[in-house]
Design a protein around this motif. Structure first.
Motif, short mmCIF file in Angstrom:
data_model
loop_
_atom_site.label_atom_id
_atom_site.label_comp_id
_atom_site.label_asym_id
_atom_site.label_seq_id
_atom_site.Cartn_x
_atom_site.Cartn_y
_atom_site.Cartn_z
N LYS A 165 -6.41 1.29 -0.51
CA LYS A 165 -5.79 1.82 -1.61
C LYS A 165 -6.15 3.42 -1.97
N LEU B 31 0.90 -1.39 -0.02
CA LEU B 31 -0.18 0.17 0.17
C LEU B 31 0.66 1.18 0.06
N TYR C 40 1.72 1.79 -3.52
CA TYR C 40 1.18 1.78 -4.11
C TYR C 40 0.96 3.28 -4.00
#
Length: 89
Positions: free
Chosen positions: A55, A26, A29
């Motif tokens: 996310k 995460l 991301y």
């Protein structure tokens, strides 16, 4: 090598990670989205999309960070994860 080229190189290398925690993924991301898109430009997903919310939250956590800073932070995190996995950074 430019920052963008190095960033793209590490974005490819990260795909070879044998394992990483969800938290680490995460973080990557959120940094990736901030580096490539900029600040969050969508609404937060709803109750029935917990993965999408996680996310979105990871991306939102980097709001206000410049794209160059996000790329640098992504590279640093990717190097840490690759080295921890015993892969060359």
């Amino acid at each position: 090598m430019s920052l963008k080229e190095e960033f793209e190189q590490y974005a490819e290398k990260v795909k070879t990670l044998p394992s990483a925690t969800n938290d680490d993924l995460l973080i990557l991301y959120g940094l990736y989205k901030q580096a490539t898109v900029g600040d969050v430009n969508t609404d937060r997903p709803g109750l029935f999309d917990p993965k999408g919310k996680a996310k979105w939250d990871a991306w939102k956590a980097n709001e206000g960070k410049s794209q160059d800073d996000a790329m640098s932070n992504y590279i640093t995190k990717a190097k840490q994860l690759l080295e921890a996995a015993g892969l060359s950074a």
